[in-house]
Design a protein around this motif. Structure first.
Motif, mmCIF file in Angstrom:
data_model
loop_
_atom_site.group_PDB
_atom_site.id
_atom_site.type_symbol
_atom_site.label_atom_id
_atom_site.label_comp_id
_atom_site.label_asym_id
_atom_site.label_seq_id
_atom_site.Cartn_x
_atom_site.Cartn_y
_atom_site.Cartn_z
ATOM 1 N N LEU A 256 0.850 -1.186 0.000
ATOM 2 C CA LEU A 256 0.000 0.000 0.000
ATOM 3 C C LEU A 256 0.887 1.238 0.000
ATOM 4 O O LEU A 256 1.749 1.399 0.874
ATOM 5 C CB LEU A 256 -0.902 -0.002 1.232
ATOM 6 N N HIS A 257 0.692 2.107 -0.967
ATOM 7 C CA HIS A 257 1.485 3.333 -1.052
ATOM 8 C C HIS A 257 0.833 4.422 -0.221
ATOM 9 O O HIS A 257 -0.364 4.390 0.060
ATOM 10 C CB HIS A 257 1.656 3.750 -2.512
ATOM 11 N N ASP A 258 1.599 5.419 0.126
ATOM 12 C CA ASP A 258 1.226 6.414 1.131
ATOM 13 C C ASP A 258 -0.071 7.183 0.862
ATOM 14 O O ASP A 258 -0.895 7.263 1.746
ATOM 15 C CB ASP A 258 2.392 7.371 1.346
ATOM 16 N N PRO A 259 -0.308 7.778 -0.299
ATOM 17 C CA PRO A 259 -1.499 8.633 -0.377
ATOM 18 C C PRO A 259 -2.816 7.869 -0.434
ATOM 19 O O PRO A 259 -3.879 8.480 -0.338
ATOM 20 C CB PRO A 259 -1.283 9.422 -1.667
ATOM 21 N N PHE A 260 -2.801 6.551 -0.535
ATOM 22 C CA PHE A 260 -4.032 5.784 -0.683
ATOM 23 C C PHE A 260 -4.395 5.102 0.637
ATOM 24 O O PHE A 260 -3.573 4.432 1.244
ATOM 25 C CB PHE A 260 -3.869 4.727 -1.788
ATOM 26 N N PRO A 261 -5.650 5.245 1.079
ATOM 27 C CA PRO A 261 -6.036 4.648 2.357
ATOM 28 C C PRO A 261 -6.312 3.145 2.293
ATOM 29 O O PRO A 261 -6.262 2.471 3.316
ATOM 30 C CB PRO A 261 -7.304 5.411 2.739
ATOM 31 N N SER A 262 -6.638 2.608 1.115
ATOM 32 C CA SER A 262 -6.907 1.172 1.016
ATOM 33 C C SER A 262 -6.433 0.646 -0.334
ATOM 34 O O SER A 262 -6.185 1.401 -1.274
ATOM 35 C CB SER A 262 -8.402 0.897 1.184
ATOM 36 N N ILE B 136 -8.853 1.430 -3.392
ATOM 37 C CA ILE B 136 -8.717 2.783 -3.943
ATOM 38 C C ILE B 136 -7.427 2.892 -4.746
ATOM 39 O O ILE B 136 -7.385 3.548 -5.796
ATOM 40 C CB ILE B 136 -8.780 3.830 -2.813
ATOM 41 N N GLN B 137 -6.377 2.240 -4.287
ATOM 42 C CA GLN B 137 -5.113 2.240 -5.032
ATOM 43 C C GLN B 137 -5.296 1.561 -6.383
ATOM 44 O O GLN B 137 -4.784 2.032 -7.398
ATOM 45 C CB GLN B 137 -4.033 1.532 -4.221
#
Length: 78
Positions: A32-38, A41-42
């Protein structure tokens, strides 16, 4: 100089599409990359980046080929 500018115009959406593929690939490894909460969504963001990048490149090529009369009759502007 014009060809260099055209190349730059195509490289940026190419990187965008590549980044979209990377985002979608990373959800299979649960990264999971930083700006995405889940992860969902990524994946959606990656899919949108991929569609926008490939769509821009396809539209650019179609526009150029229409201008040079190198497309099939069904793709000609009416």
């Amino acid at each position: 100089m014009q060809r260099f500018i055209a190349l730059l115009i195509l490289v940026i959406p190419g990187f965008l599409a590549g980044f979209g593929i990377k985002l979608m690939r990373d959800i299979f490894f649960k990264i999971l990359h930083d700006p995405f909460p889940s992860l969902g969504i990524q994946f959606l963001a990656g899919l949108i980046f991929l569609i926008l990048g490939v769509g821009f490149i396809a539209g650019f090529v179609l526009y150029r080929d229409r201008k040079n009369n190198k497309v099939a009759p069904r793709f000609q502007k009416k």
